[in-house]
Design a protein around this motif. Sequence first.
Motif, PDB file in Angstrom:
ATOM      1  N   LEU A  67       0.904  -1.153   0.090  1.00  0.00           N
ATOM      2  CA  LEU A  67      -0.032  -0.101  -0.055  1.00  0.00           C
ATOM      3  C   LEU A  67       0.662   1.308   0.166  1.00  0.00           C
ATOM      4  CD1 LEU A  67      -2.887  -0.897   2.362  1.00  0.00           C
ATOM      5  CD2 LEU A  67      -3.154  -0.073   0.220  1.00  0.00           C
ATOM      6  N   LEU A  68       1.724   1.154   0.734  1.00  0.00           N
ATOM      7  CA  LEU A  68       2.698   2.493   1.027  1.00  0.00           C
ATOM      8  C   LEU A  68       3.516   2.822  -0.255  1.00  0.00           C
ATOM      9  CD1 LEU A  68       4.080   4.733   2.621  1.00  0.00           C
ATOM     10  CD2 LEU A  68       5.970   2.944   3.388  1.00  0.00           C
ATOM     11  N   ALA A  69       3.959   1.850  -1.107  1.00  0.00           N
ATOM     12  CA  ALA A  69       4.711   1.975  -2.080  1.00  0.00           C
ATOM     13  C   ALA A  69       3.754   2.472  -3.279  1.00  0.00           C
ATOM     14  CB  ALA A  69       5.336   0.609  -2.692  1.00  0.00           C
ATOM     15  N   VAL A  70       2.644   2.031  -3.397  1.00  0.00           N
ATOM     16  CA  VAL A  70       1.814   2.744  -4.382  1.00  0.00           C
ATOM     17  C   VAL A  70       1.457   4.019  -4.119  1.00  0.00           C
ATOM     18  CG1 VAL A  70      -0.432   1.992  -5.844  1.00  0.00           C
ATOM     19  CG2 VAL A  70       1.105   0.320  -5.275  1.00  0.00           C
ATOM     20  N   TRP A  71       1.049   4.237  -2.810  1.00  0.00           N
ATOM     21  CA  TRP A  71       0.723   5.416  -2.354  1.00  0.00           C
ATOM     22  C   TRP A  71       1.957   6.598  -2.807  1.00  0.00           C
ATOM     23  CZ3 TRP A  71       2.803   8.858   1.239  1.00  0.00           C
ATOM     24  CH2 TRP A  71       2.101   9.934   1.346  1.00  0.00           C
ATOM     25  N   LEU A  72       2.925   6.119  -2.498  1.00  0.00           N
ATOM     26  CA  LEU A  72       4.280   7.012  -2.836  1.00  0.00           C
ATOM     27  C   LEU A  72       4.180   7.120  -4.512  1.00  0.00           C
ATOM     28  CD1 LEU A  72       6.765   5.738  -0.373  1.00  0.00           C
ATOM     29  CD2 LEU A  72       5.629   7.847  -0.323  1.00  0.00           C
ATOM     30  N   GLY A  73       4.027   5.942  -5.071  1.00  0.00           N
ATOM     31  CA  GLY A  73       3.905   6.185  -6.547  1.00  0.00           C
ATOM     32  C   GLY A  73       2.921   7.148  -7.174  1.00  0.00           C
ATOM     33  N   THR A  77       3.801  11.035  -8.812  1.00  0.00           N
ATOM     34  CA  THR A  77       3.566  11.141 -10.318  1.00  0.00           C
ATOM     35  C   THR A  77       2.127  11.828 -10.468  1.00  0.00           C
ATOM     36  OG1 THR A  77       2.688   8.997 -10.320  1.00  0.00           O
ATOM     37  CG2 THR A  77       4.884   9.181 -10.980  1.00  0.00           C
ATOM     38  N   GLY A  78       1.775  12.619  -9.442  1.00  0.00           N
ATOM     39  CA  GLY A  78       0.260  13.333  -9.733  1.00  0.00           C
ATOM     40  C   GLY A  78      -0.775  12.187 -10.035  1.00  0.00           C
ATOM     41  N   ASN A  79      -0.935  11.006  -9.082  1.00  0.00           N
ATOM     42  CA  ASN A  79      -1.998  10.335  -9.295  1.00  0.00           C
ATOM     43  C   ASN A  79      -2.079   9.508 -10.690  1.00  0.00           C
ATOM     44  OD1 ASN A  79      -3.855   8.661  -7.839  1.00  0.00           O
ATOM     45  ND2 ASN A  79      -5.555  10.028  -8.860  1.00  0.00           N
ATOM     46  N   ARG A  80      -0.897   9.428 -11.571  1.00  0.00           N
ATOM     47  CA  ARG A  80      -0.977   9.005 -12.764  1.00  0.00           C
ATOM     48  C   ARG A  80      -0.973   7.183 -12.662  1.00  0.00           C
ATOM     49  NH1 ARG A  80       2.281  13.642 -13.815  1.00  0.00           N
ATOM     50  NH2 ARG A  80       1.521  14.597 -15.788  1.00  0.00           N
ATOM     51  N   PRO A  81      -1.889   6.634 -13.344  1.00  0.00           N
ATOM     52  CA  PRO A  81      -1.870   5.267 -13.543  1.00  0.00           C
ATOM     53  C   PRO A  81      -0.516   4.561 -13.698  1.00  0.00           C
ATOM     54  CG  PRO A  81      -3.918   6.130 -14.646  1.00  0.00           C
ATOM     55  CD  PRO A  81      -2.811   7.265 -14.421  1.00  0.00           C
ATOM     56  N   LEU A  82       0.327   5.181 -14.657  1.00  0.00           N
ATOM     57  CA  LEU A  82       1.511   4.440 -14.950  1.00  0.00           C
ATOM     58  C   LEU A  82       2.366   4.577 -13.607  1.00  0.00           C
ATOM     59  CD1 LEU A  82       3.266   3.381 -17.012  1.00  0.00           C
ATOM     60  CD2 LEU A  82       4.229   5.570 -17.662  1.00  0.00           C
ATOM     61  N   GLY A  83       2.365   5.675 -12.772  1.00  0.00           N
ATOM     62  CA  GLY A  83       3.082   5.637 -11.722  1.00  0.00           C
ATOM     63  C   GLY A  83       2.688   4.576 -10.682  1.00  0.00           C
ATOM     64  N   MET A  84       1.549   4.365 -10.592  1.00  0.00           N
ATOM     65  CA  MET A  84       1.040   3.396  -9.605  1.00  0.00           C
ATOM     66  C   MET A  84       1.428   1.846 -10.056  1.00  0.00           C
ATOM     67  SD  MET A  84      -2.437   4.828  -8.276  1.00  0.00           S
ATOM     68  CE  MET A  84      -3.219   5.411  -9.850  1.00  0.00           C
ATOM     69  N   ALA A  85       1.310   1.741 -11.479  1.00  0.00           N
ATOM     70  CA  ALA A  85       1.396   0.593 -11.918  1.00  0.00           C
ATOM     71  C   ALA A  85       3.288   0.141 -11.700  1.00  0.00           C
ATOM     72  CB  ALA A  85       1.335   0.548 -13.606  1.00  0.00           C
ATOM     73  N   VAL A  86       4.136   1.094 -11.916  1.00  0.00           N
ATOM     74  CA  VAL A  86       5.249   0.874 -11.930  1.00  0.00           C
ATOM     75  C   VAL A  86       5.392   0.526 -10.333  1.00  0.00           C
ATOM     76  CG1 VAL A  86       7.616   1.943 -11.733  1.00  0.00           C
ATOM     77  CG2 VAL A  86       6.208   2.136 -13.690  1.00  0.00           C
ATOM     78  N   LEU A 117      -4.731  -3.398  -3.490  1.00  0.00           N
ATOM     79  CA  LEU A 117      -5.832  -2.644  -2.841  1.00  0.00           C
ATOM     80  C   LEU A 117      -6.029  -1.161  -2.901  1.00  0.00           C
ATOM     81  CD1 LEU A 117      -5.839  -4.466   0.641  1.00  0.00           C
ATOM     82  CD2 LEU A 117      -7.841  -4.425  -0.578  1.00  0.00           C
ATOM     83  N   TYR A 118      -4.881  -0.657  -3.526  1.00  0.00           N
ATOM     84  CA  TYR A 118      -4.833   0.947  -3.696  1.00  0.00           C
ATOM     85  C   TYR A 118      -5.364   1.019  -5.064  1.00  0.00           C
ATOM     86  CZ  TYR A 118      -3.400   5.694  -3.554  1.00  0.00           C
ATOM     87  OH  TYR A 118      -3.051   6.976  -3.551  1.00  0.00           O
ATOM     88  N   ILE A 119      -4.762   0.297  -5.973  1.00  0.00           N
ATOM     89  CA  ILE A 119      -5.223   0.417  -7.291  1.00  0.00           C
ATOM     90  C   ILE A 119      -6.364  -0.093  -7.793  1.00  0.00           C
ATOM     91  CG2 ILE A 119      -4.363  -0.017  -9.595  1.00  0.00           C
ATOM     92  CD1 ILE A 119      -1.429  -0.356  -8.500  1.00  0.00           C
ATOM     93  N   ALA A 120      -6.900  -1.185  -7.297  1.00  0.00           N
ATOM     94  CA  ALA A 120      -8.146  -1.989  -8.004  1.00  0.00           C
ATOM     95  C   ALA A 120      -8.473  -2.572  -6.530  1.00  0.00           C
ATOM     96  CB  ALA A 120      -7.803  -2.927  -8.968  1.00  0.00           C
ATOM     97  N   GLU A 164      -4.575   1.101 -19.539  1.00  0.00           N
ATOM     98  CA  GLU A 164      -3.849  -0.207 -19.966  1.00  0.00           C
ATOM     99  C   GLU A 164      -2.806  -0.351 -19.197  1.00  0.00           C
ATOM    100  OE1 GLU A 164      -1.238  -1.379 -23.851  1.00  0.00           O
ATOM    101  OE2 GLU A 164      -2.363   0.490 -24.078  1.00  0.00           O
ATOM    102  N   SER A 165      -1.894   0.759 -18.530  1.00  0.00           N
ATOM    103  CA  SER A 165      -0.674   0.488 -17.660  1.00  0.00           C
ATOM    104  C   SER A 165      -1.085  -0.183 -16.431  1.00  0.00           C
ATOM    105  CB  SER A 165      -0.318   1.709 -17.181  1.00  0.00           C
ATOM    106  OG  SER A 165      -1.143   2.558 -16.550  1.00  0.00           O
ATOM    107  N   ILE A 166      -2.449  -0.200 -15.820  1.00  0.00           N
ATOM    108  CA  ILE A 166      -2.449  -0.769 -14.891  1.00  0.00           C
ATOM    109  C   ILE A 166      -3.110  -2.475 -15.051  1.00  0.00           C
ATOM    110  CG2 ILE A 166      -4.581  -1.191 -12.979  1.00  0.00           C
ATOM    111  CD1 ILE A 166      -2.612   1.391 -12.673  1.00  0.00           C
ATOM    112  N   LEU A 167      -3.644  -2.594 -16.069  1.00  0.00           N
ATOM    113  CA  LEU A 167      -3.953  -3.964 -16.607  1.00  0.00           C
ATOM    114  C   LEU A 167      -2.550  -4.920 -16.803  1.00  0.00           C
ATOM    115  CD1 LEU A 167      -6.031  -6.053 -17.429  1.00  0.00           C
ATOM    116  CD2 LEU A 167      -6.012  -5.226 -19.744  1.00  0.00           C
ATOM    117  N   VAL A 168      -1.625  -4.060 -17.448  1.00  0.00           N
ATOM    118  CA  VAL A 168      -0.387  -4.648 -17.591  1.00  0.00           C
ATOM    119  C   VAL A 168       0.403  -5.034 -16.445  1.00  0.00           C
ATOM    120  CG1 VAL A 168       1.740  -4.312 -18.863  1.00  0.00           C
ATOM    121  CG2 VAL A 168      -0.019  -3.663 -19.831  1.00  0.00           C
ATOM    122  N   ALA A 169       0.199  -3.993 -15.377  1.00  0.00           N
ATOM    123  CA  ALA A 169       1.059  -4.396 -14.404  1.00  0.00           C
ATOM    124  C   ALA A 169       0.271  -5.499 -13.497  1.00  0.00           C
ATOM    125  CB  ALA A 169       0.579  -3.054 -13.483  1.00  0.00           C
ATOM    126  N   SER A 170      -1.255  -5.683 -13.564  1.00  0.00           N
ATOM    127  CA  SER A 170      -1.984  -6.943 -12.876  1.00  0.00           C
ATOM    128  C   SER A 170      -1.348  -8.152 -13.506  1.00  0.00           C
ATOM    129  CB  SER A 170      -3.377  -6.765 -13.005  1.00  0.00           C
ATOM    130  OG  SER A 170      -3.727  -6.864 -14.320  1.00  0.00           O
TER     131      SER A 170
END
Length: 203
Positions: A67-73, A77-86, A117-120, A164-170
Amino acid sequence: MIISLIAVAVIAYFVGGLPFGYWFVRLTLGSDIRTMGSGNIGATNVQRTAGSKAGVVVLLLDIAKGLLAVWLGSALTGNRPLGMAVAAVAVMLGHCYPALLRFKGGKAVACFVGAFLYIAPLAVLAVVPVFVVTAWLSRHISLGSLVGAIVFPVFVWWIQRPPESILVASVMAAALILYRHKANITRLRQGTESVFSFKGSRK
């Protein structure tokens, strides 16, 4: 943006690499979890070898670092999906291959749960019954994790319709979990995988 993504990847990797299972067992029992049970630093092996309470503590800590890592991501990155996916993929890689333990870590299931849990969150909640029923019927936590990982990207696409970035990350997260469970898959096929018990493992 590229610099921000690199920063997210590095930070998330080191957050994921915090070996809570190793630290908790070392501090409470004075033992090295890597020499106990399966040798894995994750919550399942901690539960089997150090008890259910220790397993729950490590599970929650590993979920929290996802959770912490994705929150920081997201924040960097301004709440960008790619930042959360990375961040999601990087925190799992950090848990699996932590620099602090010479790149020998866990299987990233708890980190995966925390990150997504943070992303999806709805997709994660949908997978929980799949995991519970599979693990309960088979008595194998590993099989529950494997089946949950396989169906998770489908639930992400079906329920969340994410970028797409979130789906690829999953998909990448699921593939990593399957890869990290390759020894479990072999034992499941051979009928030698440990059977789950709240009091520890048995064959």
